[in-house]
Design a protein around this motif. Structure first.
Motif, PDB file in Angstrom:
ATOM      1  N   ALA A   1       6.223-128.924  35.251  1.00 43.18           N
ATOM      2  CA  ALA A   1       6.716-128.377  33.982  1.00 43.18           C
ATOM      3  C   ALA A   1       5.905-127.123  33.735  1.00 43.18           C
TER       4      ALA A   1
ATOM      5  N   ALA B   1      -7.870-127.594  33.614  1.00 38.42           N
ATOM      6  CA  ALA B   1      -6.584-126.879  33.589  1.00 38.42           C
ATOM      7  C   ALA B   1      -6.807-125.385  33.785  1.00 38.42           C
ATOM      8  N   VAL B   2      -7.649-125.047  34.736  1.00 45.49           N
ATOM      9  CA  VAL B   2      -7.953-123.636  35.032  1.00 45.49           C
ATOM     10  C   VAL B   2      -7.179-123.212  36.284  1.00 45.49           C
ATOM     11  N   PRO B   3      -7.112-121.916  36.586  1.00 43.55           N
ATOM     12  CA  PRO B   3      -6.457-121.487  37.827  1.00 43.55           C
ATOM     13  C   PRO B   3      -7.119-122.144  39.046  1.00 43.55           C
TER      14      PRO B   3
ATOM     15  N   SER C   1      -1.494-126.497  40.709  1.00 48.70           N
ATOM     16  CA  SER C   1      -0.171-126.479  41.340  1.00 48.70           C
ATOM     17  C   SER C   1      -0.197-126.791  42.831  1.00 48.70           C
TER      18      SER C   1
ATOM     19  N   LEU D   1      -1.657-122.516  28.661  1.00 54.23           N
ATOM     20  CA  LEU D   1      -0.317-123.114  28.513  1.00 54.23           C
ATOM     21  C   LEU D   1      -0.337-124.606  28.841  1.00 54.23           C
ATOM     22  N   ILE D   2      -0.876-124.941  30.005  1.00 54.34           N
ATOM     23  CA  ILE D   2      -0.773-126.317  30.499  1.00 54.34           C
ATOM     24  C   ILE D   2      -1.777-127.237  29.778  1.00 54.34           C
TER      25      ILE D   2
ATOM     26  N   ALA E   1     -10.558-121.265  40.380  1.00 53.83           N
ATOM     27  CA  ALA E   1     -11.743-121.547  39.554  1.00 53.83           C
ATOM     28  C   ALA E   1     -12.141-123.024  39.600  1.00 53.83           C
TER      29      ALA E   1
ATOM     30  N   VAL F   1      -4.660-130.213  36.776  1.00 49.62           N
ATOM     31  CA  VAL F   1      -3.221-129.931  36.681  1.00 49.62           C
ATOM     32  C   VAL F   1      -2.794-128.886  37.710  1.00 49.62           C
TER      33      VAL F   1
ATOM     34  N   ARG G   1     -13.856-119.679  29.264  1.00 42.38           N
ATOM     35  CA  ARG G   1     -14.783-118.548  29.323  1.00 42.38           C
ATOM     36  C   ARG G   1     -14.705-117.675  28.083  1.00 42.38           C
ATOM     37  N   ASN G   2     -13.566-117.713  27.430  1.00 44.93           N
ATOM     38  CA  ASN G   2     -13.265-116.701  26.427  1.00 44.93           C
ATOM     39  C   ASN G   2     -13.289-117.324  25.019  1.00 44.93           C
TER      40      ASN G   2
ATOM     41  N   GLY H   1      -1.349-118.807  28.416  1.00 44.73           N
ATOM     42  CA  GLY H   1      -2.205-118.763  27.233  1.00 44.73           C
ATOM     43  C   GLY H   1      -1.861-119.829  26.220  1.00 44.73           C
TER      44      GLY H   1
END
Ligand code: NAP
Length: 290
Positions: A128, A73-75, A101, A16-17, A78, A99, A39-40, A134
């Motif tokens: 935002a 821009a991964v969690p 949080s 998303l981000i 990670a 990015v 990864r995917n 995804g």
């Protein structure tokens, strides 16, 4: 706005981000080539098909090679592994931003991965988002007229800061600077605590014996209040762990206030209730009318 042309942008984590940033920069005409990695493969193929990225590279190290701007821009959980993998392969002048949080954990992850903080690292956080995840959920307008907080470190290079600022401004965003600790305290109050409340409310109701009936009769207000409980559980797991200290402070403070409210209801203390509801209404009305 500082002049910005990104020749090769690498987005690590095209969701998303990251996907929305790629779309916005492309629409603004400030990027020549966008390469995605993650990864995917299916997700990356989808991102190419949607026109979000020009191409993808499975190998993280190869993906960042030759990029003048790299956006991670991964969690949050990670970040450190990604930094460790890309560290030896970044171009000397490549600008690195993220990015995430929460920001303290990202700075610590970068220190661990690079040995010391890179001068070209400028951590960032777009205020935002949506409850969707995804690349399919990404859209170019996500950052338009939204705030982006950047949290330069003590060694962040002035030109790197200016480039990251210009990148977000090209997406229509307003960029503000904050120090890392302050960012994490503010976000614990304004974003992380509300997500905890939404998740807890839905979970409490869902575990009641007559939960089906409760949800059948829930109206628009319930939907509004709980929208953010549809957010990605893995992302919020990572945010709680990453912003642990500031979040614990807010959770304890809120729990104490909720206990006071519960006591007031138990003793039928109408004065307390009316006073508190009035104070809260005034505060929210002032916020909404700003
Ligand atoms: P998302 O839509 O799930 O995208 C995350 C991307 O990261 C996915 O495309 C995934 O792609 C990739 N990824 C996941 N785990 C990975 C790993 N271990 N290594 C490499 N890539 C990995 O999530 P998002 O909402 O964009 O969130 C991304 C970041 O933005 C998070 O740090 C979050 O805290 C922050 N943020 C989110 C919001 C929001 O409202 N959603 C707002 C502000 C900031 P693959 O599956 O292909 O690897």
């Amino acid at each position: 706005m500082a002049e910005l042309l990104i020749k090769r942008l690498c987005i690590v984590g095209v969701g998303l981000i990251g996907g929305s940033l790629a779309r916005a920069l492309r629409e603004a005409g400030v990027v020549t080539e966008i390469i995605g990695t993650g990864r995917n493969i299916e997700n990356l193929k989808k991102a190419v098909a949607l026109g979000v990225i020009d191409s993808y590279e499975e190998d993280l190290a190869r993906a960042v090679k030759g990029a003048d701007v790299v956006v991670v821009a991964v969690p949050l959980g990670a970040m450190e592994a990604v930094f460790k993998t890309i560290a030896p392969h970044l171009d000397e002048h490549a600008i690195l931003t993220d990015v995430g949080s929460a920001k303290g954990s990202v700075v610590k992850a970068a220190e661990n991965a690079f040995g010391s903080l890179p001068v070209n690292l400028v951590p960032g956080h777009p205020i935002a988002g949506t409850e969707q995840s995804g690349v399919e959920a990404s859209f170019a307008e996500l950052y338009n007229e939204r705030r982006i907080i950047i949290t330069p470190t003590s060694v962040s290079d002035a030109q790197a800061i200016a480039r990251v600022r210009a990148m977000w401004e090209a997406c229509g965003a307003e960029v503000v600077e904050m120090n890392v600790e302050h960012h994490d305290e503010v976000l614990a109050a304004t974003s992380h605590l509300p997500h905890m409340l939404a998740y807890t409310l839905v979970d409490t109701l869902a575990r009641m014996d007559d939960s089906q009936e409760i949800f059948d009769y829930a109206a628009g207000g319930f939907r509004d209040f709980t929208r953010i409980a549809s957010s990605d559980p893995q992302m919020w797991n990572d945010i709680c762990l990453a912003n642990h200290d500031a979040l614990v402070v807010m959770l304890e403070r809120f729990s104490a206030d909720l206990k006071d409210l519960s006591n007031a209801v138990q003793r039928n203390d109408g004065d307390y209730l009316k006073e508190m509801f009035t104070r809260a209404k005034q505060a929210r009305d002032a916020f909404c009318n700003k």
